[in-house]
Design an enzyme around this catalytic site. Sequence first.
Site, PDB file in Angstrom:
ATOM      1  CE  LYS A 159       0.724  -0.814   5.134  1.00 44.15           C
ATOM      2  NZ  LYS A 159       1.812  -1.735   4.911  1.00 44.15           N
ATOM      3  NE  ARG A 171       0.188   1.131 -19.850  1.00 45.25           N
ATOM      4  CZ  ARG A 171       0.812   1.317 -21.032  1.00 45.25           C
ATOM      5  NH1 ARG A 171       2.102   1.600 -21.074  1.00 45.25           N
ATOM      6  NH2 ARG A 171       0.144   1.197 -22.157  1.00 45.25           N
ATOM      7  CG  ASP A 226       9.636  -2.171   3.064  1.00 47.63           C
ATOM      8  OD1 ASP A 226       9.263  -1.045   3.448  1.00 47.63           O
ATOM      9  OD2 ASP A 226       8.850  -3.115   2.838  1.00 47.63           O
ATOM     10  CE1 TYR A 229       2.985  -6.053   5.441  1.00 48.16           C
ATOM     11  CE2 TYR A 229       3.366  -6.651   3.150  1.00 48.16           C
ATOM     12  CZ  TYR A 229       2.514  -6.235   4.147  1.00 48.16           C
ATOM     13  OH  TYR A 229       1.198  -5.983   3.860  1.00 48.16           O
TER      14      TYR A 229
HETATM   15  C1  LIG Z   1       2.165  -2.760   3.956  1.00 45.03           C
HETATM   16  C2  LIG Z   1       3.588  -3.074   3.688  1.00 45.03           C
HETATM   17  C3  LIG Z   1       4.029  -3.495   2.419  1.00 45.03           C
HETATM   18  C4  LIG Z   1       3.079  -3.744   1.269  1.00 45.03           C
HETATM   19  O1  LIG Z   1       2.487  -2.575   0.812  1.00 45.03           O
HETATM   20  P1  LIG Z   1       1.002  -2.496   0.192  1.00 45.03           P
HETATM   21  O2  LIG Z   1       0.815  -1.037  -0.027  1.00 45.03           O
HETATM   22  O3  LIG Z   1       0.069  -3.104   1.187  1.00 45.03           O
HETATM   23  O4  LIG Z   1       1.050  -3.294  -1.081  1.00 45.03           O
HETATM   24  C5  LIG Z   1       5.387  -3.716   2.233  1.00 45.03           C
HETATM   25  N1  LIG Z   1       6.271  -3.556   3.256  1.00 45.03           N
HETATM   26  C6  LIG Z   1       5.881  -3.182   4.477  1.00 45.03           C
HETATM   27  C7  LIG Z   1       6.908  -3.023   5.561  1.00 45.03           C
HETATM   28  C8  LIG Z   1       4.536  -2.919   4.744  1.00 45.03           C
HETATM   29  O5  LIG Z   1       4.157  -2.562   5.985  1.00 45.03           O
END
Ligand SMILES: *Cc1c(COP(=O)(O)O)cnc(C)c1O
Length: 379
Positions: free
Chosen positions: A199, A49, A174, A102
């Site tokens: 992504k 961890r 982000d 988001y």
């Molecule tokens: C998918 C996404 C998230 C969340 O991420 P997860 O891996 O699904 O927890 C946060 N911000 C954006 C812009 C996203 O597309």
Amino acid sequence: MSNGFETLAIHAGQQPDPVTGAVVPPIYATSTYKQDGVGGLRSGYEYSRSGNPTRTALEECLAAIEGGTRGLAFASGLAAEDALLRAVCAPGDHVLIPGDAYGGTYRLFARVFSRWGLAYDPVPLNDIDAVRAAIRPETKVIWVETPTNPLLGIADIAALASVAHEAGALLVVDNTFASPYLQQPLGLGADIVVHSTTKYVGGHSDVVGGALIVRDSGLGEDLAYHQNAMGAVAGPFDAWLTLRGVKTLGVRMDRHCDNAERVVELLTAHPKVTKVLYPGLPDHPGHEVAAKQMKRFGGMVSFQVAGGEEEAVAICDRTEIFTLGESLGGVESLIEHPGRMTHASVAGSALEVPGDLVRLSVGIESVDDLLADLTRALG
Ligand SMILES: *Cc1c(COP(=O)(O)O)cnc(C)c1O
């Protein structure tokens, strides 16, 4: 190191294994590590961890490609956001978030952190005066997404960094939609970069993960403390899969952009399409800012159609190569109807999206096949 992006993506944190010479860092499937006498750690690792060599390889690589000093890998993007907010905020603080954040991020603020006593206000991030006016003495964070989902709105990272720092707040970006290949927020003044590595960074729709990257080492220590204390770490197999994806991020992003540009050309000329949303279009709101802070304009394209919501839904049902599904950023093209899918939960709120809107995550298949698929589906 002054190496280029692709060199860092392939080599940073990934020196050949000193014992076997293995070129690819192995999946260290171990929870614990043998100690040479009490307190005598052989390699700095004591428990997975707190640290695992496969995860360290990914974390060092992510730090390098974002231009940071410290990277931290989490079980998901939202797990990374959770650790970040608990590390830098306290009950009674206030955060500014994008007016079209988001959905999962919005839910984290609205349903989870509001109960913890963290106040938030959605603001239009493209309006710097509105952002300045919304700042309070307790504002700790300005949270930025650019481009946004699904309207591909653009925020000026450098300008918002100045506003945040004047107010004694941190700028969090982000960077999921752009990826570090197209946009590097730390170099523009941001304090913390967040990723859903699910992504573009992972890029193959086969693993869920998240990351935080910072420049300041003290902040990095604090986030690492919370990563360990809260425990939502990336497992070694997930870290390995993500690192495998990172190696091709540059070539994938260039192809995503090439294909998206061709798709935009087709949509712009199509009689059934009433509006195309893409930061690369000269008349897109924020195009100039995007051109200044992004290398290219990305693989996400949204468009509106004549015939309203029913026609938008029908188009999503008619494509064959563009697979109907949520998520984005993988090698395969995806299509979705935000109003009824990713953004169904914000119907009736200020975050509601137009019913005639379709969102594409343009993949890296042969572009002629993608164009033919869309032409057929548009009818
Ligand atoms: C998918 C996404 C998230 C969340 O991420 P997860 O891996 O699904 O927890 C946060 N911000 C954006 C812009 C996203 O597309």
